[in-house]
Design an enzyme around this catalytic site. Structure first.
Site, short mmCIF file in Angstrom:
data_model
loop_
_atom_site.label_atom_id
_atom_site.label_comp_id
_atom_site.label_asym_id
_atom_site.label_seq_id
_atom_site.Cartn_x
_atom_site.Cartn_y
_atom_site.Cartn_z
N GLY A 218 24.50 65.26 62.54
CA GLY A 218 23.51 66.30 62.65
C GLY A 218 22.21 65.87 61.49
O GLY A 218 21.95 64.67 61.45
N SER A 219 21.64 66.94 61.04
CA SER A 219 20.44 66.70 60.17
C SER A 219 20.43 66.04 58.95
O SER A 219 19.56 65.67 58.40
CB SER A 219 19.92 68.06 59.79
OG SER A 219 19.17 68.71 61.16
#
Length: 485
Positions: A218-219
Site C-alpha cells: 500500500g502507501s
C-alpha cells in the site's frame, strides 16, 4: 568362455562397479548432507546425547536444554513460549529442527559446526562433556514484548531494526505457537500437536515478518516512489505535481482515485511533501508513470527489494513486477497491483532513509559463545547498498516527519521525540478488508529504531481500517520501548 557367460560376467562386473561408486558417493560426497538432514534419526540421537546450546535474549534463555530422565537425556524447553516462537523455531526429536534459529543455526547449537572443530578436539582430549554453542540474539526484550502486546490477537507482524547496524530489535508474528509442544518426548502428543498446528487455517507456524504469503505494501511504498523522484533530479520535496481527485489512466477505462473525496490541493496541484503527508494516490500514480518502469524498478532494487537474504532464517524476497505498462506502473507506485513485500523489507526501507540512505544487512545473531562463555563469533554490521544519497535521505526524512506531525500518521507521535513515518492501507481485492500498515523511525534526526507493522485484514477494525489508526499506535509502542519512553 561362451557368449552367455561373458554377458553375465560383464553384468556382474558392472553391478559391482555401480555398488562401489554409489557407496563411495554416499560415504564421501553426500555424507555431510545426509548427516545434517533434520530428519536423520542417527544425527538426532547423537545430538540429543549432548547438551544443546542456549538461545539468549539479553542474557536470558528463550530456548535451553534441561536434563531428562529418559533415553534422550535432554529436553528442549522454551521459557519465552509463544513470545519468541517464530524466532526460536522448534527442536523436535520427531520432526527435527526448524522454523527459526533452531533450524537455521542447528549446526552451532548442536555442536557439529566446523566453527567448533577445535573446541570439540579439545573437549575430547580433556574428557570434557561436549555441548553446543549458545547464540546471543540482537532482540530487545522490551521492544519484543511491546510489539507482542500491541499487536494483540490481530493477525500480522512487527519488525524493528537498528538503522545504523541492521540488528533486528523485534520480530513478532501473530498468531504464534508454543514450540514446547513439539519438543516433548511423548511422540503421540507431538504428532497430534504437529497435525493440529499444520491444519490451523490461521497458519501459526508461518513467520509473517519474513515469509508466507507476502503483502501488498500500500502507501508505505510511496516512500520508494518519492525516493525515485528525488534521485532522478527532476523533482524536489517542494516540486508541484498533479494531484487531481481522479487520475486518468491510459490503456484502461479504470481510473485511479484518491482515498478521500476531492483533489489533493488547489487547482489539482500539490507539492511532493504534501502528497506524501496526506497520502495522495493520484500524485504518486502520476509520478510512477512520469518516472518510467526502469527508473522505478531500479530504485526499488537499491532498497534491497528482490534480494535473497538470510537473518539467518531465509527471507522470502520482496518483489516488483518485471513488466509494467502505464496503468500497472501507476498502481505499483502506490504499492498496489502485484508489488509484494515482507514487513522486514518495509522496515529496511525506513532504516535506509534513517541511515543517510545506506541500507544495512539485517541480522539476528549478535554473538556466538561456548559453554564457558568464550566468544566464538561476533556479528559485524554489513552494508547492503546505498539506496539514495544523503541529501535525498534528508529530504525524505523531512517529508516523513510531516506525515506524523500533521498528516495520516499522527497516531505515531511520541511526546518529546521527532518521529518520521508513512502509513499504508493496502487493498487486496473486492469485498476484502484492507491490510493496515505503518513504517517509520525515531528520533528522526538520529534514529535508534526503524519499524514496520502490518495488521492483516484491518485487524479488529475490519473494513474500516486505516494504517494510521490501526498500525501506527503499534509502531509507536515499539519505538517507545526501544527509546525507553
Amino acid at each position: 568362455m561362451n557368449a552367455p557367460i561373458r554377458r553375465i560376467s560383464t553384468l556382474v562386473a558392472l553391478l559391482f562397479a555401480a555398488l562401489l561408486l554409489s557407496s563411495t558417493w554416499i560415504q564421501f560426497v553426500q555424507a555431510k548432507e545426509l548427516q545434517e538432514r533434520p530428519d536423520n534419526r542417527r544425527t538426532l540421537l547423537a545430538n540429543y546425547a549432548r547438551e544443546r546450546g542456549q538461545i539468549l535474549v539479553g542474557g536470558n534463555p528463550i530456548a535451553r536444554s534441561v536434563p531428562s530422565d529418559d533415553e534422550l537425556k535432554w529436553l528442549r524447553t522454551y521459557p519465552g513460549k509463544d513470545l519468541y516462537s517464530h524466532i526460536t523455531g522448534y527442536y523436535s526429536f520427531t520432526y527435527g529442527a526448524g522454523g527459526g534459529i533452531e533450524g537455521a543455526e542447528d549446526a552451532l547449537l548442536s555442536g557439529s559446526s566446523d566453527k567448533l572443530f577445535y573446541r570439540r578436539v579439545t573437549d575430547i582430549l580433556t574428557g570434557k562433556e561436549q555441548s553446543g554453542a549458545s547464540l546471543e540474539l540482537t532482540i530487545n526484550a522490551k521492544a519484543q514484548a511491546a510489539a507482542d502486546k500491541a499487536l494483540g490477537n490481530q493477525r500480522g507482524a512487527v519488525v524493528a531494526l537498528d538503522p545504523k547496524t541492521g540488528a533486528i530489535l523485534a520480530m513478532v508474528s501473530h498468531p504464534a505457537y508454543d514450540p514446547s509442544v513439539l519438543s516433548s518426548h511423548d511422540t503421540a502428543k507431538v504428532q497430534a500437536a504437529w497435525k493440529e498446528l499444520n491444519a490451523d487455517k490461521s497458519r501459526p507456524m508461518v513467520n509473517r515478518a519474513i515469509a508466507g504469503n507476502l503483502y501488498p505494501p500500500g502507501s508505505t511504498f510511496k516512500v520508494v516512489t518519492a525516493a525515485a523522484a528525488l534521485e532522478s533530479g527532476k523533482f524536489t520535496e517542494e516540486s508541484s505535481i498533479p494531484g487531481p481527485a481522479t487520475l486518468d489512466l491510459p490503456l484502461t477505462t479504470t481510473n485511479l482515485p484518491n482515498d478521500f473525496p476531492g483533489a489533493c490541493g488547489p487547482n489539482n496541484r500539490v507539492t511532493l511533501t504534501r502528497a506524501l503527508e496526506i497520502s495522495c494516490n493520484t500524485a504518486f500514480g502520476w509520478l510512477g508513470m512520469e518516472l518510467g518502469a526502469d527508473e522505478f524498478r531500479s530504485q526499488a532494487a537499491k532498497f534491497g527489494i528482490g534480494d535473497r537474504i538470510s537473518v539467518p532464517m531465509t527471507v522470502t524476497p520482496s518483489s516488483v513486477p518485471a513488466e509494467l505498462n502505464a496503468p500497472q506502473l501507476a498502481q505499483s507506485a502506490i504499492g498496489q497491483y502485484d508489488v509484494r513485500m515482507t514487513p522486514l523489507q518495509v522496515a529496511m526501507i525506513s532504516a535506509g532513509v534513517a541511515n543517510n540512505g545506506i541500507v544495512m544487512k539485517p541480522y539476528l545473531v549478535g554473538r556466538v559463545t561456548s559453554s564457558d562463555l568464550e566468544t566464538i563469533d561476533e556479528a559485524s554490521p554489513e552494508q547492503m547498498s546505498q539506496a539514495v544519497s544523503a541529501d535525498t535521505a534528508g529530504a525524505l526524512t523531512r517529508m516523513m516527519q510531516k506525515v506524523v506531525e500533521s498528516g495520516t500518521g499522527t497516531a505515531a507521535q511520541i511526546s518529546g521525540v521527532s518521529v518520521a513515518g508513512k502509513t499504508g492501507t493496502a487493498q487486496q481485492g473486492p469485498g476484502q478488508p484492507p491490510h493496515a500498515w505503518f513504517t517509520g523511525f525515531a528520533p528522526a534526526d538520529d534514529a535508534k529504531v526503524a519499524v514496520a507493522v502490518v495488521v492483516e485484514d484491518g485487524g479488529t477494525a475490519g473494513n474500516e481500517a486505516a494504517g494510521g489508526r490501526v498500525a501506527a499506535p503499534i509502531a509507536k509502542a515499539v519505538m517507545e520501548a526501544v527509546l525507553g519512553r
